[in-house]
Scaffold this motif. Structure first.
Motif, short mmCIF file in Angstrom:
data_model
loop_
_atom_site.label_atom_id
_atom_site.label_comp_id
_atom_site.label_asym_id
_atom_site.label_seq_id
_atom_site.Cartn_x
_atom_site.Cartn_y
_atom_site.Cartn_z
N ALA A 272 48.33 28.77 41.25
CA ALA A 272 48.35 28.00 40.01
C ALA A 272 49.49 28.47 39.09
CB ALA A 272 47.00 28.15 39.29
N THR A 273 49.71 29.77 39.04
CA THR A 273 50.80 30.33 38.23
C THR A 273 52.15 29.82 38.73
OG1 THR A 273 49.52 32.35 37.83
CG2 THR A 273 51.90 32.47 37.46
N ASN A 274 52.33 29.81 40.04
CA ASN A 274 53.60 29.32 40.62
C ASN A 274 53.84 27.85 40.28
OD1 ASN A 274 54.15 31.82 41.71
ND2 ASN A 274 53.31 31.33 43.73
N GLN B 146 53.83 37.89 34.21
CA GLN B 146 52.95 39.05 34.04
C GLN B 146 51.61 38.83 34.74
OE1 GLN B 146 52.73 39.69 29.74
NE2 GLN B 146 53.54 41.75 30.04
N ASN B 147 51.09 37.62 34.59
CA ASN B 147 49.81 37.29 35.22
C ASN B 147 49.92 37.37 36.74
OD1 ASN B 147 47.01 35.89 34.95
ND2 ASN B 147 48.09 34.65 36.44
N LEU C 178 30.74 31.62 34.37
CA LEU C 178 31.16 30.36 33.74
C LEU C 178 32.48 29.88 34.35
CD1 LEU C 178 30.41 31.22 30.01
CD2 LEU C 178 29.00 29.85 31.54
N PRO C 179 32.64 28.58 34.56
CA PRO C 179 33.88 28.07 35.14
C PRO C 179 35.01 28.04 34.12
CG PRO C 179 32.45 26.25 34.56
CD PRO C 179 31.67 27.51 34.27
N TYR C 180 36.24 27.92 34.59
CA TYR C 180 37.38 27.74 33.68
C TYR C 180 37.23 26.38 32.99
CZ TYR C 180 40.44 31.61 35.12
OH TYR C 180 41.00 32.84 35.33
N PRO C 181 37.54 26.30 31.70
CA PRO C 181 37.49 24.97 31.04
C PRO C 181 38.62 24.06 31.49
CG PRO C 181 38.29 26.66 29.53
CD PRO C 181 37.88 27.38 30.77
N VAL C 182 39.68 24.64 32.09
CA VAL C 182 40.79 23.83 32.61
C VAL C 182 40.99 24.16 34.08
CG1 VAL C 182 43.23 23.24 32.36
CG2 VAL C 182 41.93 23.95 30.36
N ARG C 183 40.85 23.16 34.93
CA ARG C 183 41.02 23.40 36.37
C ARG C 183 42.50 23.63 36.68
NH1 ARG C 183 36.72 18.88 38.63
NH2 ARG C 183 34.85 20.02 38.00
N GLY C 184 42.76 24.68 37.47
CA GLY C 184 44.14 25.01 37.79
C GLY C 184 44.84 25.74 36.66
N GLY C 185 44.06 26.13 35.62
CA GLY C 185 44.65 26.88 34.51
C GLY C 185 44.81 28.35 34.85
N VAL C 186 45.66 29.02 34.10
CA VAL C 186 45.93 30.44 34.32
C VAL C 186 45.80 31.18 32.99
CG1 VAL C 186 47.68 32.13 34.99
CG2 VAL C 186 47.47 29.99 36.26
N ILE C 187 45.06 32.27 32.99
CA ILE C 187 44.92 33.07 31.76
C ILE C 187 46.23 33.80 31.50
CG2 ILE C 187 43.74 35.03 30.69
CD1 ILE C 187 41.22 34.22 32.21
N VAL C 188 46.83 33.54 30.33
CA VAL C 188 48.08 34.20 29.97
C VAL C 188 47.88 35.21 28.83
CG1 VAL C 188 49.63 32.40 30.81
CG2 VAL C 188 48.70 32.24 28.49
N ASP C 189 46.76 35.14 28.17
CA ASP C 189 46.46 36.13 27.12
C ASP C 189 44.96 36.36 27.10
OD1 ASP C 189 46.94 37.94 25.18
OD2 ASP C 189 47.78 36.54 23.71
N VAL D 240 48.26 42.80 19.77
CA VAL D 240 47.61 41.49 19.66
C VAL D 240 46.11 41.70 19.64
CG1 VAL D 240 47.25 39.28 20.82
CG2 VAL D 240 49.50 40.37 20.91
N ASN D 241 45.43 41.07 18.69
CA ASN D 241 43.97 41.11 18.65
C ASN D 241 43.46 39.70 18.90
OD1 ASN D 241 41.30 41.69 18.28
ND2 ASN D 241 41.44 42.03 16.07
N ASN D 242 43.31 39.37 20.17
CA ASN D 242 42.97 38.00 20.56
C ASN D 242 41.46 37.79 20.47
OD1 ASN D 242 43.34 35.41 21.43
ND2 ASN D 242 43.74 35.94 23.56
N LYS D 243 41.05 36.78 19.73
CA LYS D 243 39.62 36.49 19.55
C LYS D 243 39.09 35.54 20.62
CE LYS D 243 39.30 38.80 15.67
NZ LYS D 243 38.52 40.05 15.62
N GLY D 244 39.99 35.10 21.49
CA GLY D 244 39.55 34.19 22.56
C GLY D 244 40.29 34.48 23.84
N VAL D 245 40.45 33.47 24.66
CA VAL D 245 41.19 33.58 25.92
C VAL D 245 42.18 32.42 25.95
CG1 VAL D 245 41.05 33.50 28.42
CG2 VAL D 245 39.26 34.65 27.13
N ASN D 246 43.47 32.73 26.15
CA ASN D 246 44.49 31.68 26.18
C ASN D 246 44.76 31.28 27.63
OD1 ASN D 246 44.84 33.38 23.71
ND2 ASN D 246 46.30 31.77 23.23
N ILE D 247 44.64 30.00 27.91
CA ILE D 247 44.82 29.49 29.27
C ILE D 247 45.98 28.51 29.29
CG2 ILE D 247 43.72 28.25 31.18
CD1 ILE D 247 41.03 29.18 30.08
N ALA D 248 46.97 28.79 30.15
CA ALA D 248 48.10 27.87 30.30
C ALA D 248 47.75 26.81 31.34
CB ALA D 248 49.34 28.64 30.75
N SER D 249 48.21 25.58 31.07
CA SER D 249 47.97 24.49 32.03
C SER D 249 49.05 23.44 31.84
CB SER D 249 46.59 23.86 31.78
OG SER D 249 46.62 23.13 30.56
#
Length: 351
Positions: free
Chosen positions: A29-31, A52-53, A256-267, A282-291
């Protein structure tokens, strides 16, 4: 005990292989996401996070392959011990049997034993005894054959384990090579970004400050939602529904499943160093997913839509209540649901 130990080792290997499959899927998915961003002439922060991921997943695969090597090595050691013990047992039993057979043949012990009978009844007893002895010798021969067959199987399994170990080591070598290439690409991309660090540093810190304010806004919205929920009277049926939904959500921790299929956690969640800026945490209050742009966003669990708000900088934000839990989905270009709707697991709530 040996069988139980091998079963536990197989379960351990299966778990490690599952982790590797998940890491490989995330690398794919990252590629794909990196391929979509190659048209950009300049290296972006997001590209760097994707690389990085990929490095993180490669390292996880290598670590898992090393664990597999340890498990298989331990299994090979156990099987070697088993084979040696069976070989020793086989040699001893076969030697004893050959010695007894040779001695009886050489000295004609059976005939001497039979002709030494005092009378007919004694001879009958001695014949019966010799028959029993022959049966026992035949059983011993069958036991020796059984041990030999089992030994053959164990040696076959041992060879399979050694072949498996070689395959794992080859895969690890390939992964280490790929990791080296990824790290080289990361350093090259980081150097490209650092050439503009003077201008970028202030922009990144300004952006991070904006993100922190946005996260505080989201946290305030969630806190207000929690306050309203506590203040709202509920019937016994509603309380039971909330308790049931909360319990089921709680049981799905880690599943729990990813909210975005084929997404990649970047933060990832929590406090950690910034991807490129030294000294910036960085103080991240959630999870950042690239798609990819326009990807469908899905509910990670069944629940009720409690709020849909537009936050400047995070676009549309949807909040879903799962009993006593809330999930928040930000940066949606469009929304498919409305406040008060009930949603099911994996239902599309926006894009």
């Amino acid at each position: 005990f040996c069988a139980l130990n091998l079963a536990a080792q197989n379960q351990s290997l299966d778990a490690l292989r599952d982790e590797i499959r998940r890491a490989e899927e995330e690398i794919r998915a990252t590629n794909e996401l990196l391929a979509k961003t190659k048209k950009d002439k300049q290296v972006t922060q997001n590209q760097l996070k994707l690389i990085q991921n990929r490095i993180r997943n490669r390292k996880q695969i290598i670590a898992n392959l090393e664990k597999q090597t340890q498990v298989i090595n331990g299994d090979i050691g156990t099987k070697n011990d088993t084979v040696h013990a069976m070989q020793n047992e086989l040699r001893k039993e076969y030697a004893d049997m050959v010695y007894a057979a040779y001695k009886n043949y050489k000295l004609n012990n059976f005939l001497v034993f039979l002709f030494a009978s005092k009378d007919f009844n004694d001879a009958t007893r001695r014949i019966s005894y010799m028959r029993r002895y022959n049966r026992m010798r035949q059983q011993k021969a069958e036991q020796i054959k059984s041990v030999a067959d089992s030994l053959h199987v164990q040696i076959g399994e041992l060879e399979n384990r050694k072949a498996e170990l070689t395959k794992v080591r080859d895969t690890r070598t390939q992964e280490v090579s790929s990791l080296g290439k990824d790290e080289k690409q990361y350093q090259s991309s980081l150097s490209e970004i650092n050439t503009k660090s003077g201008k970028l540093s202030s922009e990144i810190r300004k952006k991070q400050s904006q993100i922190n304010k946005l996260q505080q806004r989201i946290q305030a919205i969630i806190a207000e939602e929690a306050r309203k929920n506590r203040a709202t009277p509920k019937s016994a049926a509603q309380e039971e529904y909330i308790a049931n939904l909360s319990g089921r959500f709680d049981q799905n921790k880690g599943l729990l499943p990813y909210p975005v299929r084929g997404g990649v956690i970047v933060d990832r969640y929590g406090v950690h160093p910034h991807a490129t800026q030294k000294g910036l945490m960085v103080n991240n209050k959630g999870v950042n997913i690239a798609s990819g742009s326009g990807a469908e966003v899905r509910a990670v669990f069944e629940g009720d839509i409690t709020q849909i708000v537009f936050v400047q900088g995070l676009n549309n934000t949807v909040i879903i209540r799962h009993g006593n839990y809330l999930t928040t989905y930000s940066n949606l270009a469009s929304v498919n649901v409305k406040t008060g709707d009930k949603v099911t697991l994996n239902q599309v709530i926006g894009r």
